[in-house]
Every structure is written in structure tokens, then in C-alpha cells.
Design an enzyme around this catalytic site. Sequence first.
Site, mmCIF file in Angstrom:
data_model
loop_
_atom_site.group_PDB
_atom_site.id
_atom_site.type_symbol
_atom_site.label_atom_id
_atom_site.label_comp_id
_atom_site.label_asym_id
_atom_site.label_seq_id
_atom_site.Cartn_x
_atom_site.Cartn_y
_atom_site.Cartn_z
ATOM 1 N N HIS A 120 0.948 -1.201 -0.091
ATOM 2 C CA HIS A 120 -0.030 0.127 0.196
ATOM 3 C C HIS A 120 0.804 1.260 -0.005
ATOM 4 O O HIS A 120 1.535 1.502 1.178
ATOM 5 C CB HIS A 120 -0.995 0.054 1.195
ATOM 6 N N TYR A 141 3.850 -0.076 5.044
ATOM 7 C CA TYR A 141 4.458 -1.184 5.667
ATOM 8 C C TYR A 141 3.635 -2.538 5.408
ATOM 9 O O TYR A 141 3.414 -3.308 6.424
ATOM 10 C CB TYR A 141 4.718 -1.067 7.059
ATOM 11 N N HIS A 142 2.933 -2.778 4.241
ATOM 12 C CA HIS A 142 2.242 -3.853 4.040
ATOM 13 C C HIS A 142 2.591 -4.657 2.929
ATOM 14 O O HIS A 142 1.861 -5.183 2.204
ATOM 15 C CB HIS A 142 0.862 -3.590 4.053
ATOM 16 N N PRO A 143 4.177 -4.863 2.980
ATOM 17 C CA PRO A 143 4.416 -5.660 1.713
ATOM 18 C C PRO A 143 3.952 -7.224 1.671
ATOM 19 O O PRO A 143 3.855 -7.822 2.702
ATOM 20 C CB PRO A 143 5.984 -5.751 1.663
#
Length: 528
Positions: A290, A466-468
Amino acid sequence: MEFDFIVVGAGSAGCALAHRLSADPGNRVALLEAGPRKHFLSQVPISFANLIDEPSANWCYRSEPEPGTSERAIPVPRGRLLGGSSSINGMVYVRGQQLDFDTWAQLGNRGWSYADVLPVFKRMEDYIDGGEDRGQGGPLRIGLVQDENPLYDALLAAGLEMGLPDNPDYNGAEQEGIVRTQATIHKGRRQSTAYAYLDPIRDRKNLTVLTGAEVNRVLLNGKQCTGVETLHEGRVKALSATREVILCGGAINSPKILELSGIGQPELLAEHGIEVQHALPGVGESLRDHVSPRMVFRVERPDAAYSAQGNGFGLVRSILRYAVQRRGLLSLPTAPVIGFIRTRPELATPDVQYHFVPYRVVLHNGKRGMGRDPAITITVNQCRPESLGSIHIKSGNPRENPAIRFNFLDAELDRRTLIDGMRFIRKLLTTQAMAGICGEEMQPGPQVESDEDLLQFMRDKAETVYHPVGTCKMGNDPRAVVDHELKVHGIANLRVADGSIMPTLTSGNTNAPCIMIGEKCADMVLAA
């Protein structure tokens, strides 16, 4: 050093997995974590601000410079301690939409529809404010933010004024609305998976937890995984697994370990002098995250922003209040209020998420700070981005960080959705409900008006939230790395269970789905 199961990575999924596997005293389980046992600040919720670029608890990755981000190296924090990123994150609890998981099932991943994963979410939750679709009595305590602030009330009223529904539980049947955040916080303490899943079982004799153990590669005998090689206490050690090795290193480290083990794209492995053990072209591909432009507006009412409580003597008072009451600024998640909206009326579900932060977030070289001006920061992110990137090793050296290429803003839908999402915020902040609360747009500023200007602002300033995910994605297509049981295609006794297996990105923060993945993997392993 022989075990039945070796779990690599004690993060959101790994802690849950180790908890469930070791419940049977006949299973010898090893849980390996590259980082330390804990950081003294982690239990305090506001610690996310301190730990976001703290090497003692964080891998502190950076992306490769790319045109989509004006050649900037984007900070990519990932937890490096027991609990992984759940020990340093913003604690916002979002399951995702029913559509997300039904899409996974529709892509051919049997057993991953919303109806399939709902019982797993309920089992892991302890949330007293929800309806029949919510769990109680699980390991993970979740609380609705109780902090009072006229800004929160105004935002909720503004959402209703804009036609959004009054939603009592965004993790229930519907996600849409501006709502108070559900957070992995209980009585002012962070509920990391280390605290919720590991601490209660620390005395289990059949569970071995090794910290400071960085895995170099998995060990193979032909097409069968037999263990791992790890650097621990300055020595390279081989650990054997009689049943399975399960990688829970996350979207960055799980593909890295596979490639260092000779599993991946043959040309890339050969380039770095690694002997090909198994060709699997999808390893490291299909990265999604995101990307989030951050808008900032001045707050006109001093009691409606936390700038005073986070600086100078106000910070001292906040610390004392937290020490005595476990309340106030230090007890909050990143965003006490979040929102989910549809940018187009014909959409079936929300396509944009917002985090409403009651102060100005100042980012400098990845370090997070709080501005002194009374302000609100609003992050804007597209729920289901289509731009695909990659994560690949740069060499055969296990200590070298991989190359992270997000390819942000590559897809036209991503660009259009984020522009529309920013324009919605400008309308929201001018509603009657917000009158007297918010004023001047400080970032990007009213002069940034055209679509191209807004896109350039994103290229220059947007960061990841911080959503890999996706770099070992689940499926049966040529880019898939694991099947619907999370088994690595073509390799026996090896699974991956973390955010990297997501075939698409869930609509919201990823901590809750990652814990669910660890829980569900345990079910599949124990049923084998």
C-alpha cells in the site's frame, strides 16, 4: 539439533504457528528468530514511533530508487525481534474484506474463502465489542480505542454527513465507514504475537526458541527439505527437521531464503553464483504494498490535536499519565480513527482506506517524529493495488539485504484511485461537522490541484504503509510459489506461511491476516 518442525521467523505468523504446533507435547518444535528476544520499549504502544528506524529491533530495509518514487529509496521497516513486525507496528487491527478472501478462493486456492478463514479469525481473537462474527477468548486481545477527542467525534460525524454508513464493526459484515480503530492493545499494552502467543507457553519443554539465529538457507536432499543452516552465536549450525520446515520470514526474507537455497529463477541464481536446486520463477515476484500519500491539515482547536502532548512539558505529562493510568497519547495506535470509502458509487466494496492521525507526522530519512503545529495527518491508500514489484537477492551473501523494487503507481487504476481518494479528503474536511476543527491544508497544499500535480506529489512524498505481500504467492499459475496448503511447489517438507503467500493484497492493515495465515497453516500441518 534435531526437531520435528522448524519454524523460521518468530513474527506475526511464526509465533502463532509455533504456539499451535507445540500444543501437542509429542511435537519437537524449533522457532528461529534473527533478532533479540525483545526491546524494552515495545510494550508501550507509542513505541512504533521510536522503533520505525531502530536497528536493534528492525531490519531497516530501503527500497531501490525508482521513477515512480522520484528515485527515492523508501524506508521499509520490518520487525527483527520476537513478535516480528507485530512488536513494532501501529497496532491497527483489520481483517480485510470478505471479497479479499473469496478472490483468493476464486483464483483456485481451495480452503481460503471468507467462510473458510472466518473460524480461524474468530479462534485467534479476544474482542468483547463485536457481534456473532467476532471471537472471544482467543490469544489475541483487541480493544476499541477509548480515547476521547473532539477531532474523533467530528470525523465520525463528517463521514455520516458525506453519506457513509454508521458502522459498528468494520471487521464484521461490512467495512465501509469512518470508525474508531480496533487495536491490538489491552490495558495500555501492545499485544504482539510474542506477548499473546509465546509468553503463555514459554515453559513448554518441546518448544525451543532460538533468538539471534539468522537462517542462511534451507537444506535439501534432492527435492526434499531436511533442515536449515543458521548463523547462531557466531557459528554456522545445521538443524534437522524430520517432518517440515516452515518459512515465516515475511515478504522480504522468505523469498530471500529460498533464493539463497537455490530455489528461484535460474538466471538470477546463476548470476549470483548459486547452484540451482529447483527452478521456480515466481520466487520474489508479485510484490504488492500500500503506497500512501500523507495529507496534513492544520487543527484550529488546540484540544483536538496531540502536538502539545507530544512535545516539551506536554510529553512529560503524557509519560506520567501513561505510567499511572496507562492512558493518553502513549497508549494509542498509529491512528485512533480509520476510514474505508468507495471512490466510485458502482463499486461493491471500499477501495480506499484512511488513517487519521491526531498530530503532524514528520518523516526524515525514515525516522518518525511529531510536529509542533496542531495538525492532523491523513494517510491515503488504495485497498487493492494492481502495481506489481519484486524482491530479489543482490548476491550470495546471506547478510546482504535484497533489492526491493515496489514499482509503485505503475498501474493506471492505482493512480486514479489515489487521486480520487485525496480529493475525497478535501471534501470531508470542509463538511459542516469539521467546521472550527480543521483549517488550512498544509500538505500537499491547495495549490496542488491538477491530477498531474497530485501524482507528482505522490512520486515525491508518498511512502509505504508497511504492508508488503505476495513474493511467494499462493496459487497454480506460473508465478505461484506455494499451493493452497502453503507447500512450496516441487519441494517436499517445505512450506511458507506469512504475508508473502497472499495472491492479492488484503483491504487494510496486514497484521491480522498474517496471524490468521500462521494459525491456518498450523491446522494444515497438524492434519497432514
